[in-house]
Every structure is written in structure tokens, then in C-alpha cells.
Design a protein around this motif. Sequence first.
Motif, PDB file in Angstrom:
ATOM      1  N   LEU A 106      26.775  -5.447  24.717  1.00 19.77           N
ATOM      2  CA  LEU A 106      26.860  -3.869  25.287  1.00 19.77           C
ATOM      3  C   LEU A 106      26.413  -3.078  24.074  1.00 19.77           C
ATOM      4  N   ALA A 107      26.680  -3.401  22.778  1.00 25.62           N
ATOM      5  CA  ALA A 107      26.320  -2.574  21.844  1.00 25.62           C
ATOM      6  C   ALA A 107      24.887  -2.152  21.642  1.00 25.62           C
ATOM      7  N   PHE A 108      23.944  -3.015  21.700  1.00 22.72           N
ATOM      8  CA  PHE A 108      22.610  -2.876  21.820  1.00 22.72           C
ATOM      9  C   PHE A 108      22.234  -1.881  22.693  1.00 22.72           C
ATOM     10  N   ASP A 109      22.515  -2.129  24.007  1.00 21.89           N
ATOM     11  CA  ASP A 109      22.145  -1.249  25.043  1.00 21.89           C
ATOM     12  C   ASP A 109      22.719   0.165  24.901  1.00 21.89           C
ATOM     13  N   ALA A 110      24.129   0.225  24.480  1.00 21.16           N
ATOM     14  CA  ALA A 110      24.876   1.674  24.186  1.00 21.16           C
ATOM     15  C   ALA A 110      24.239   2.437  23.056  1.00 21.16           C
ATOM     16  N   LEU A 111      23.725   1.615  22.195  1.00 18.18           N
ATOM     17  CA  LEU A 111      23.213   2.214  20.898  1.00 18.18           C
ATOM     18  C   LEU A 111      21.809   2.965  21.293  1.00 18.18           C
ATOM     19  N   LYS A 112      20.960   2.333  22.214  1.00 16.57           N
ATOM     20  CA  LYS A 112      19.578   2.756  22.572  1.00 16.57           C
ATOM     21  C   LYS A 112      20.174   3.989  23.568  1.00 16.57           C
ATOM     22  N   VAL A 113      20.700   3.878  24.545  1.00 17.26           N
ATOM     23  CA  VAL A 113      21.192   5.190  25.490  1.00 17.26           C
ATOM     24  C   VAL A 113      21.574   6.015  24.829  1.00 17.26           C
ATOM     25  N   ASP A 114      22.494   5.891  23.718  1.00 20.81           N
ATOM     26  CA  ASP A 114      23.073   7.146  22.680  1.00 20.81           C
ATOM     27  C   ASP A 114      21.858   7.888  22.275  1.00 20.81           C
ATOM     28  N   THR A 115      20.893   7.065  21.465  1.00 24.99           N
ATOM     29  CA  THR A 115      19.793   7.790  20.387  1.00 24.99           C
ATOM     30  C   THR A 115      18.773   8.193  21.466  1.00 24.99           C
ATOM     31  N   GLU A 116      18.462   7.580  22.482  1.00 26.05           N
ATOM     32  CA  GLU A 116      17.364   8.169  23.228  1.00 26.05           C
ATOM     33  C   GLU A 116      17.490   8.963  24.425  1.00 26.05           C
ATOM     34  N   LEU A 117      18.806   8.526  25.199  1.00 22.69           N
ATOM     35  CA  LEU A 117      18.884   9.172  26.582  1.00 22.69           C
ATOM     36  C   LEU A 117      20.326  10.243  26.455  1.00 22.69           C
ATOM     37  N   GLY A 118      20.721  10.301  25.038  1.00 25.50           N
ATOM     38  CA  GLY A 118      21.512  11.441  24.967  1.00 25.50           C
ATOM     39  C   GLY A 118      22.953  11.136  25.560  1.00 25.50           C
ATOM     40  N   ILE A 119      23.538   9.741  25.919  1.00 27.70           N
ATOM     41  CA  ILE A 119      24.851   9.419  26.517  1.00 27.70           C
ATOM     42  C   ILE A 119      25.405   9.034  25.266  1.00 27.70           C
ATOM     43  N   ARG A 120      26.448   9.544  24.848  1.00 27.73           N
ATOM     44  CA  ARG A 120      27.337   9.242  23.580  1.00 27.73           C
ATOM     45  C   ARG A 120      27.921   7.895  23.801  1.00 27.73           C
ATOM     46  N   LEU A 121      27.967   7.340  22.669  1.00 31.43           N
ATOM     47  CA  LEU A 121      28.769   5.705  22.749  1.00 31.43           C
ATOM     48  C   LEU A 121      30.141   6.105  23.115  1.00 31.43           C
ATOM     49  N   GLU A 122      30.629   7.159  22.601  1.00 33.07           N
ATOM     50  CA  GLU A 122      32.253   7.661  22.784  1.00 33.07           C
ATOM     51  C   GLU A 122      32.364   7.964  24.275  1.00 33.07           C
ATOM     52  N   ASP A 123      31.505   8.340  25.156  1.00 31.87           N
ATOM     53  CA  ASP A 123      31.650   8.381  26.500  1.00 31.87           C
ATOM     54  C   ASP A 123      31.185   7.061  27.278  1.00 31.87           C
ATOM     55  N   LEU A 124      30.231   6.372  26.873  1.00 34.20           N
ATOM     56  CA  LEU A 124      29.997   5.074  27.816  1.00 34.20           C
ATOM     57  C   LEU A 124      30.813   3.996  27.516  1.00 34.20           C
ATOM     58  N   TYR A 125      31.267   3.841  26.206  1.00 34.96           N
ATOM     59  CA  TYR A 125      32.230   2.669  25.892  1.00 34.96           C
ATOM     60  C   TYR A 125      33.243   2.755  26.678  1.00 34.96           C
ATOM     61  N   PRO A 126      34.145   3.677  26.999  1.00 36.41           N
ATOM     62  CA  PRO A 126      35.329   3.699  27.879  1.00 36.41           C
ATOM     63  C   PRO A 126      35.095   3.198  29.286  1.00 36.41           C
ATOM     64  N   ARG A 127      33.858   3.371  29.647  1.00 36.36           N
ATOM     65  CA  ARG A 127      33.327   2.908  31.126  1.00 36.36           C
ATOM     66  C   ARG A 127      32.748   1.919  31.175  1.00 36.36           C
ATOM     67  N   ALA A 128      32.644   0.837  30.184  1.00 32.82           N
ATOM     68  CA  ALA A 128      32.057  -0.287  30.038  1.00 32.82           C
ATOM     69  C   ALA A 128      32.700  -1.422  29.599  1.00 32.82           C
ATOM     70  N   GLN A 129      32.246  -2.699  30.020  1.00 31.50           N
ATOM     71  CA  GLN A 129      32.781  -3.841  29.288  1.00 31.50           C
ATOM     72  C   GLN A 129      31.646  -4.666  28.844  1.00 31.50           C
ATOM     73  N   ASP A 130      31.980  -5.790  28.100  1.00 24.49           N
ATOM     74  CA  ASP A 130      30.812  -6.538  27.286  1.00 24.49           C
ATOM     75  C   ASP A 130      31.411  -7.945  27.572  1.00 24.49           C
ATOM     76  N   SER A 131      30.490  -8.568  28.455  1.00 25.60           N
ATOM     77  CA  SER A 131      30.658 -10.000  28.949  1.00 25.60           C
ATOM     78  C   SER A 131      30.472 -10.881  27.844  1.00 25.60           C
ATOM     79  N   ARG A 132      29.829 -10.616  26.815  1.00 25.03           N
ATOM     80  CA  ARG A 132      29.653 -11.377  25.628  1.00 25.03           C
ATOM     81  C   ARG A 132      31.038 -11.444  24.979  1.00 25.03           C
ATOM     82  N   ILE A 133      31.638 -10.450  24.749  1.00 24.98           N
ATOM     83  CA  ILE A 133      33.025 -10.445  24.277  1.00 24.98           C
ATOM     84  C   ILE A 133      34.034 -11.716  24.774  1.00 24.98           C
ATOM     85  N   ALA A 134      34.084 -11.206  26.084  1.00 25.80           N
ATOM     86  CA  ALA A 134      34.859 -12.332  26.955  1.00 25.80           C
ATOM     87  C   ALA A 134      34.488 -13.690  26.907  1.00 25.80           C
TER      88      ALA A 134
END
Length: 496
Positions: free
Chosen positions: A97-125
Amino acid sequence: MRVHPYRLAGEPVEIKVPERADDLREFRTWWTAHAAAGTLLGFDTETTGLAWTDRIRLVQLGDTHTAWVIPVELGGPFRAAAIEALAALPNLVAHNLAFDALKVDTELGIRLEDLYPRAQDSRIAAHLLDSRHDYEGGVGLSLKPLSAWYVDPAAPDTQNDLTKVFNGLGLTKENGWARIDLSHHVYELYAGLDALLVARLLPKLLDRYRAEGLRSALLPYEHQLALVCAKLQRTGMLIDPEYTKGLVGRLADEKKFFSDVAARFGVDSVNSPDQVAGALLGMGERLTEKTDSGALSVAKEVLLPLADLDQDWERLGMREPNPLADAVLRAKRAGKWSTSYAEAMLNNRDHFDRIHPKINPLGAQTGRASHSDPAMAQLPSHGWEVRRCVVAEPGHVYFSVDQQAVELRVLAALSGESRMIRAIASGKDLHGFAAEMMYGEDFDKGQRTLAKIAGLGTADQGGGAPRAHQTRPAVPGKRGPRPRGGPAGPRLKPGG
């Protein structure tokens, strides 16, 4: 609209790619219905590469049967449609998730702080279930092998198919991601399948997680930690480019000086194990360690004791340093410092002279974090020259805090070892405490170093071989006066 039909786990699925603004109405109807229902949707991006400065080309969203590939590189309504969906969807999953969330944060303006609470990372599981790679008996942590194990044994390895496409177009794995046509059907299929696969994968992983009886609090804890690490990566670190460029030049001088010293002993290349081993044997040294291929080893762990150096490059005072071993070590160190650190910082900086090292909070099987591009957690601790490349923000300062013997303190707390706990309570130095038990009250600095190696080796469950490398004098019975050092060589100086 282009539609790519496919089959996953025996079921028909489809990947939709809008070509015109009108096609986006169907996309909006699809995702708003899922948003209202709280459906878990797979989320992924395709970028021009893996560097911090690379751009997003595609955004993919998918349920278990339908994926949408949005060509945000076209801008306008396509970019706006992806932003609207990602800003509103309440239940997302991505693999790494971190890779995609960081790109979305820096390019599309959706902050990590907003996206992370609504997302999960299957790699962590997946990592918490089994951190082993496939060659170690595990499934691995990449999306494709995990999907083949949990979702569909026939899950395609579209990345290999895409690599073949790159080669057929005269592209490489390095530039293919940026240069392949945005509407290439294999590229679109590869992108859409990832969203479908991750949407199917996470529920399987969570079912297994619960069946194994793993602690329910661990997953959200690791997600919170991943968010902290992603925020650190986003902020990055400021470097001093002029100093760093100067350091590259000084390290080149140092590498040449010590390579020339090695050449006087018949070693034309310090990176040739055969040459180094042959020269050392000719000097009367005994080499007993072997590589996996059966050749004599001249790894760092072998050369350090020959040069009378410990792991911190401090003199052990246990023998006369071998000048060739010392020169080889220092030449190779200068090369590594330049390539892995100084040059890596210059090559990975952004337009504001900031580096953004990748931080993987579950980088090792043990759960220890890893850092890359560049590997800032591995900066040499025994010299300031490389660390000086990083500078504080204007109006701020850097300071260093050393948690003395923290590994042994944690070990004492977890194990309840009474003698260590009493030593800590009385304010004793734990490495000195171990040296006192080993050598008596009149132990010296060198014996404290040996006790430290033994203590930390026990804490990290290291075997006897690495401990022997770190502590043996290399030539039994040959203990000379405490040396001042090897060849003087060029001294690194501050400044450019």
C-alpha cells in the motif's frame, strides 16, 4: 470503451478501460454503488518506474469480477474521475500500500492521513502469516505467487508477459514502464488483473489469519506503523549536494590510494578474491574459511581480524595488522561508501535536494524494518563523513541519542534474567558487567569489546562462526604492540 474478458478461478471476469469522457459515467455508477455498500475494492497504480520522482500512468480499481483501468496520464476527466473515486471509497486494499498511497498523495492530492484509515495492505497480512520466501519453503510475499496459492493456481504471471512485450518493442524493464503505449492490451490486462487479484486475496489471507489464531490487534498495529513510515518517506531528508559531491571525489582518492597499496602486493583488483587470497597466502597468512563454491574466503569477516580491526573498525591490539588486508578493506569501503551512500543520495534526490528513502517496516523475516534508495539505516556508525551529507532543515539541528546496550536491556526485561536486571538497576554498564564476569574486575577496553560481541551475539542468536571471526586474533600467538594503524592514506576532510 475497451473491455478485456478473462477467467479467474474458473469464473469470467472483465477489465474495462474508458476511452472517452462519456465512458466514465459507467465507472462512476460502478464505484458509487460499491461505496454505498462498503465493498472491498482492490486498488493499484502503474507508474513510469519505481523512483520517488516517477509519475502515475494508470489507476486501477476492482471488485472480485470487474476491474477498471483509468488512464490518468491522459489528464482532464480521467484524472478527475480517479481522484473522486479514491477520495470517497471507504474500503480499499492494495498490495504494498505504501508505494501506491505515496504516489496518490504526491500526485493526486489525496493525503496519506486520509487514505490509510480506509485501506488495508495485503502484503502485511501475508508477512504476518508466513514471512518466508518460496525458496525457503514459504509462499513468498509478492502478489503473483500469493494469488496462485490462495486465489487461482493458474493465476497468470502477466509481469513476465509484459517483460516479453518490452523486449519485443526494443524496451527494457527499466524504461518499459514509462514508454509502453498506454493502451497496449497486455499492459491494460496486467494492470486490471492486479486489482482483481488483490480484492480476492485479502479475504483469503484474513480467513487464514483467524484460523491460525493470530492476535487480532497485530494487523491494525502494523498498518499504523506503516503509515508512520510512509509519512517519514514523504517528508524525506535534506542533503548538502555540494559536500556530497566533494565526498564522492575524496572517496575516489581514498579508493585509489589503498588500491595502489594492494597493487604493491600483487593485487591488481581488490575485488578479485583469488588475487587477494593468493597474496595473503604468499605473506604467510592462514586462510581456512571457504565460500559456498569451495574457494578461499576473503570476505570482510575474514579480513578484519587479519587487519586487527573489530566490527567498528577499532584496533583490537591482538596482532600486527596485515597491510594488504587493511588496504583491501579500506579500498572496498571507500568504494561502497561512494556508490551505496554518497552517489545514491545524489542520484535519488528530488528537485529540492531531498532524498526519500523507502522504508519497509516489515523488511526482514523477523519484522525488522529495512531502508533502500538509499539505505539510510546502514550508514556507517564509526565515521561522520557519510552522515554529514544529510543536513538539518533551516532553523533546526540534528542531534544523536545513543540508547546504551538497549538490546540487552530489552532482553533482560523480556527474559526476567535476575543478574542483568540487578546490574541495570544499579546503573552498571551491561557490556562491562559481562566483561567482569568473563575476565574479572580488572578487565581492559579490548576485553569489554569482546564481551560486547559475545553479549550481542547471544541476543541476536548469532552462531559461533561469526563470533569467532569477530574475536579471533587470526594468527595465534602473534600479539604485538598495539598498532597505530595501517597505511596513512588520504584523510577525509570536511567541506567540498
